[in-house]
Enzyme design. Structure first.
Site, PDB file in Angstrom:
ATOM      1  CB  ALA A  92      -0.852  -0.017   1.436  1.00 42.20           C
ATOM      2  CE  LYS A  93       5.955   0.377  -2.695  1.00 41.97           C
ATOM      3  NZ  LYS A  93       5.304  -0.981  -3.220  1.00 41.97           N
TER       4      LYS A  93
END
Lengths: 268, 268
Positions: A92-93
């Protein structure tokens, strides 16, 4: 999932493969495209076919968000389908100021049953701490990524070390090898020897093998430690191995090839 | 929304206020908590009350994701409710390798009708380019953030400049002042003079005024340029101005105070 459970899975399967579910409606086999719940049907078939050969699944949130509400529902249904024996990673960074990162941690560790999430380090300690506060969950911080843009900032010098090395060294002090991993791209295998000097014990999540050109042999040579310490991800090479009705069988075949090769390199 | 439209709004309203919708179910007034669609009801009331005093709304995606599928639906309904006269910002802090960033751009610029998105720079050029390819959309890249963790990496030296300065200078070459903005925290107002030397023309999105302690006067003194060039965000100070039934009236009151003060500083 704790470290012992993960290491045990790796030893039993003789595999450190993570299968990346970057599922894209335009790329799944034609016969599935009119399925009322096509993404989930595809993912479930891939999971069923590959689960004996991998120890982790990585869901790339971008591909689900691009489909809006239906995509978020598909992500939810997919992560719930992944067996509890497998490490469930939200790629998901994320990362923001503390009170916002707490909300992201809640989203992926409480509302959704992920075991791990990838996090960007740019905003520093208070953007990462909220994820580390969860027991038996993993925070996977970007170190050196597999893309060309890694040269723009990650590989820039900050005094006596490169930025990504400073990130590894600094972030390692905020957690420990039981709750913290790092992303290191497979296209940067020669850097792995240096990385192992900075963080000998941490698990590394390694994308970029397969379509992005990284070599499993090189990554294993420089990256493996006594407890394996690697999760090598392959996405497109496995899930799009075939665009025909046999896509799941072909995905299994490729996953098995990775497993066999990984078994040869494992030190334990 | 293009730059001329944004500047015109600012001139007409004599305001460069952005209202942050970091809406948290635990913090909204008690009388709304049992509403079947509480978050959206709250957001709509805040938007109705404040829209004459601000030029932009910023939706913090974390707060919606924490609520799962219902939260994503609330975000969708909220962004659709924001008038087209206002710049709609997804404060999402996204960024990944090129083919993944393309999916994030699709999620927020096509599937959802946002005008702008915040993006983390760590992974470099190919992680930012896909957002810049959309006409009349804005990419807002993290420069110097308002949190304590900014000291960990953003304020570290990279040769002759600090990392965040290198980010501003480098990223500015990938876009232009018509499609690119930067996040600069209000708690770092003294750095704004240096920042304006590097990027004199770009709009800056400035969080941290209000609850995080930044001063609007300081930010305006060092940050304003000939076309304003600032969007100052306030979230908690406005949306949680009152926890009573009068929450919308109180939110309007605070937004109006910001507008009045901003009008005094505007050079145009």
């Amino acid at each position: 999932m704790n470290r012992n459970q993960l290491v045990k899975q790796i030893q039993e399967k003789r595999s450190f493969l993570c299968v990346g579910l970057d599922t894209d409606l335009t790329k799944i086999p034609n016969h599935l495209k009119n399925h009322p719940n096509a993404i989930v049907a595809f993912n479930k078939a891939i999971i069923d076919a590959t689960k004996d050969h991998c120890v982790s699944y990585k869901i790339n949130t971008a591909f689900y968000e691009a489909m809006g509400l239906k995509g978020w529902a598909a992500m939810e249904e997919t992560v719930q389908y992944i067996p509890d024996t497998h490490l469930k990673i939200a790629d998901a960074k994320r990362g923001d100021i503390g009170n916002t990162s707490s909300q992201y941690a809640k989203a992926f560790f409480e509302t959704l049953p992920f075991d791990a999430i990838t996090v960007a380090p740019y905003m520093g300690e208070d953007s990462i701490r909220p994820f580390l506060e969860y027991e038996h969950k993993w925070t996977i911080v970007l170190g050196l990524t597999s893309n060309k843009g890694a040269a723009d900032f990650e590989l820039q010098s900050t005094g006596n070390q490169l930025l990504y090395q400073k990130v590894l060294q600094t972030v390692a002090q905020w957690g420990n090898p039981n709750n913290l991993m790092f992303v290191v791209g497979a296209t940067q295998a020669t850097e792995l020897a240096i990385i192992r000097q900075i963080i000998p014990d941490h698990f590394l999540l390694v994308p970029g093998v397969g379509f992005q050109g990284g070599s499993l042999e090189e990554v294993s040579k420089y990256g493996l430690n006594q407890q394996c310490g690697l999760l090598v991800n392959a996405s497109r090479a496995i899930i799009y191995a075939s665009s025909g009705e046999n896509f799941a069988t072909e995905a299994k075949e490729i996953a098995q090839q990775y497993q066999t090769e990984m078994g040869q390199y494992l030190p334990m």
